[in-house]
Design a protein around this motif. Structure first.
Motif, PDB file in Angstrom:
ATOM      1  N   ARG A  17      -1.363 -12.356  -0.139  1.00  0.00           N
ATOM      2  CA  ARG A  17      -1.809 -10.963  -0.068  1.00  0.00           C
ATOM      3  C   ARG A  17      -2.875 -10.866   1.009  1.00  0.00           C
ATOM      4  O   ARG A  17      -3.856 -11.593   0.993  1.00  0.00           O
ATOM      5  CB  ARG A  17      -2.380 -10.503  -1.397  1.00  0.00           C
ATOM      6  N   ILE A  18      -2.675  -9.965   1.946  1.00  0.00           N
ATOM      7  CA  ILE A  18      -3.638  -9.734   3.017  1.00  0.00           C
ATOM      8  C   ILE A  18      -4.444  -8.500   2.644  1.00  0.00           C
ATOM      9  O   ILE A  18      -3.883  -7.431   2.390  1.00  0.00           O
ATOM     10  CB  ILE A  18      -2.921  -9.548   4.366  1.00  0.00           C
ATOM     11  N   ALA A  19      -5.755  -8.651   2.608  1.00  0.00           N
ATOM     12  CA  ALA A  19      -6.639  -7.557   2.209  1.00  0.00           C
ATOM     13  C   ALA A  19      -6.546  -6.387   3.184  1.00  0.00           C
ATOM     14  O   ALA A  19      -6.341  -6.580   4.389  1.00  0.00           O
ATOM     15  CB  ALA A  19      -8.079  -8.053   2.124  1.00  0.00           C
ATOM     16  N   ASP A  20      -6.735  -5.187   2.656  1.00  0.00           N
ATOM     17  CA  ASP A  20      -6.689  -3.982   3.476  1.00  0.00           C
ATOM     18  C   ASP A  20      -7.695  -4.051   4.622  1.00  0.00           C
ATOM     19  O   ASP A  20      -7.411  -3.639   5.733  1.00  0.00           O
ATOM     20  CB  ASP A  20      -6.977  -2.743   2.625  1.00  0.00           C
ATOM     21  N   ARG A  21      -8.881  -4.581   4.357  1.00  0.00           N
ATOM     22  CA  ARG A  21      -9.912  -4.626   5.404  1.00  0.00           C
ATOM     23  C   ARG A  21      -9.511  -5.559   6.545  1.00  0.00           C
ATOM     24  O   ARG A  21      -9.900  -5.346   7.688  1.00  0.00           O
ATOM     25  CB  ARG A  21     -11.262  -5.020   4.831  1.00  0.00           C
ATOM     26  N   ALA A  47     -10.703   1.732  12.159  1.00  0.00           N
ATOM     27  CA  ALA A  47      -9.413   1.921  11.500  1.00  0.00           C
ATOM     28  C   ALA A  47      -9.571   1.834   9.997  1.00  0.00           C
ATOM     29  O   ALA A  47     -10.403   1.077   9.493  1.00  0.00           O
ATOM     30  CB  ALA A  47      -8.411   0.877  11.986  1.00  0.00           C
ATOM     31  N   THR A  48      -8.785   2.628   9.307  1.00  0.00           N
ATOM     32  CA  THR A  48      -8.663   2.525   7.855  1.00  0.00           C
ATOM     33  C   THR A  48      -7.177   2.386   7.554  1.00  0.00           C
ATOM     34  O   THR A  48      -6.341   2.928   8.281  1.00  0.00           O
ATOM     35  CB  THR A  48      -9.232   3.759   7.128  1.00  0.00           C
ATOM     36  N   VAL A  49      -6.875   1.649   6.516  1.00  0.00           N
ATOM     37  CA  VAL A  49      -5.469   1.438   6.165  1.00  0.00           C
ATOM     38  C   VAL A  49      -5.254   1.618   4.673  1.00  0.00           C
ATOM     39  O   VAL A  49      -6.167   1.452   3.874  1.00  0.00           O
ATOM     40  CB  VAL A  49      -4.967   0.031   6.577  1.00  0.00           C
ATOM     41  N   THR A  50      -4.035   1.950   4.360  1.00  0.00           N
ATOM     42  CA  THR A  50      -3.567   1.958   2.987  1.00  0.00           C
ATOM     43  C   THR A  50      -2.340   1.057   2.948  1.00  0.00           C
ATOM     44  O   THR A  50      -1.372   1.310   3.670  1.00  0.00           O
ATOM     45  CB  THR A  50      -3.186   3.382   2.538  1.00  0.00           C
ATOM     46  N   VAL A  51      -2.415   0.006   2.153  1.00  0.00           N
ATOM     47  CA  VAL A  51      -1.314  -0.950   2.070  1.00  0.00           C
ATOM     48  C   VAL A  51      -0.675  -0.845   0.691  1.00  0.00           C
ATOM     49  O   VAL A  51      -1.361  -0.871  -0.330  1.00  0.00           O
ATOM     50  CB  VAL A  51      -1.807  -2.395   2.316  1.00  0.00           C
ATOM     51  N   HIS A  52       0.630  -0.710   0.684  1.00  0.00           N
ATOM     52  CA  HIS A  52       1.407  -0.723  -0.554  1.00  0.00           C
ATOM     53  C   HIS A  52       2.568  -1.676  -0.345  1.00  0.00           C
ATOM     54  O   HIS A  52       3.449  -1.409   0.484  1.00  0.00           O
ATOM     55  CB  HIS A  52       1.905   0.680  -0.893  1.00  0.00           C
ATOM     56  N   ASP A  54       4.444  -4.297   1.331  1.00  0.00           N
ATOM     57  CA  ASP A  54       4.439  -4.767   2.718  1.00  0.00           C
ATOM     58  C   ASP A  54       4.484  -3.610   3.714  1.00  0.00           C
ATOM     59  O   ASP A  54       5.003  -3.753   4.817  1.00  0.00           O
ATOM     60  CB  ASP A  54       5.622  -5.708   2.969  1.00  0.00           C
ATOM     61  N   VAL A  55       3.933  -2.465   3.314  1.00  0.00           N
ATOM     62  CA  VAL A  55       3.918  -1.288   4.177  1.00  0.00           C
ATOM     63  C   VAL A  55       2.468  -0.851   4.371  1.00  0.00           C
ATOM     64  O   VAL A  55       1.733  -0.662   3.401  1.00  0.00           O
ATOM     65  CB  VAL A  55       4.743  -0.141   3.557  1.00  0.00           C
ATOM     66  N   ALA A  56       2.071  -0.706   5.630  1.00  0.00           N
ATOM     67  CA  ALA A  56       0.702  -0.288   5.950  1.00  0.00           C
ATOM     68  C   ALA A  56       0.727   1.058   6.663  1.00  0.00           C
ATOM     69  O   ALA A  56       1.463   1.244   7.626  1.00  0.00           O
ATOM     70  CB  ALA A  56       0.027  -1.330   6.835  1.00  0.00           C
ATOM     71  N   ARG A  57      -0.074   1.978   6.172  1.00  0.00           N
ATOM     72  CA  ARG A  57      -0.280   3.257   6.847  1.00  0.00           C
ATOM     73  C   ARG A  57      -1.679   3.197   7.447  1.00  0.00           C
ATOM     74  O   ARG A  57      -2.636   2.902   6.748  1.00  0.00           O
ATOM     75  CB  ARG A  57      -0.140   4.419   5.884  1.00  0.00           C
ATOM     76  N   VAL A  58      -1.762   3.475   8.726  1.00  0.00           N
ATOM     77  CA  VAL A  58      -2.997   3.239   9.474  1.00  0.00           C
ATOM     78  C   VAL A  58      -3.536   4.549  10.038  1.00  0.00           C
ATOM     79  O   VAL A  58      -2.772   5.382  10.531  1.00  0.00           O
ATOM     80  CB  VAL A  58      -2.746   2.241  10.634  1.00  0.00           C
ATOM     81  N   ARG A  59      -4.858   4.699   9.975  1.00  0.00           N
ATOM     82  CA  ARG A  59      -5.557   5.817  10.622  1.00  0.00           C
ATOM     83  C   ARG A  59      -6.609   5.210  11.546  1.00  0.00           C
ATOM     84  O   ARG A  59      -7.441   4.425  11.104  1.00  0.00           O
ATOM     85  CB  ARG A  59      -6.212   6.725   9.609  1.00  0.00           C
ATOM     86  N   VAL A  60      -6.546   5.575  12.819  1.00  0.00           N
ATOM     87  CA  VAL A  60      -7.477   5.064  13.824  1.00  0.00           C
ATOM     88  C   VAL A  60      -8.310   6.228  14.348  1.00  0.00           C
ATOM     89  O   VAL A  60      -7.766   7.265  14.724  1.00  0.00           O
ATOM     90  CB  VAL A  60      -6.726   4.392  14.999  1.00  0.00           C
TER      91      VAL A  60
END
Length: 117
Positions: A17-21, A47-52, A54-60
């Motif tokens: 598991r890779i942490a969101d940070r 950047a902030t991310v939301t991981v669910h 194996d899918v990451a949604r990213v906001r930069v």
């Protein structure tokens, strides 16, 4: 001693598991790479991310120099962030939202206070 040749299948070993940070740091660094040299007083991309799964949604969030092709630069950031997160974290990135926080004028140092006439 005898060596065992039994191997555990990858699916049975567990998961990483890779942490969101960590994903957020990868995304911020990729945004820095895509933007290139930032104006002198510009804040580095965040950047902030939301991981669910194996899918990451990213906001930069970033600051850009102006004048310039803002749409092209934001597109380059989207592509670079998606590519780096997919490569380094092994996650799908269906969405990279880029928010331009501030534009820095190229001639910001030659304002009205620079005139001595």
């Amino acid at each position: 001693m005898t060596a065992t040749t039994d191997r555990v299948a990858p699916a049975d070993r567990g998961q990483t598991r890779i942490a969101d940070r960590v994903v957020a740091k990868i995304a911020a660094q990729a945004a820095r790479e895509a933007v290139g040299a930032a104006p002198g007083d510009a804040a580095p991309p965040r950047a902030t991310v939301t991981v669910h799964r194996d899918v990451a949604r990213v906001r930069v969030s970033l600051e850009l120099g102006y004048p310039g092709d803002i749409g092209r630069r934001c597109g380059a950031v989207r592509r670079r962030v998606a590519e780096r997160v997919e490569t380094l974290a092994g996650m799908d990135v269906p969405e990279v939202a880029v928010q331009v926080e501030r534009l820095h004028a190229a001639d910001a140092g030659t304002g009205a206070e620079g005139n001595t006439r």
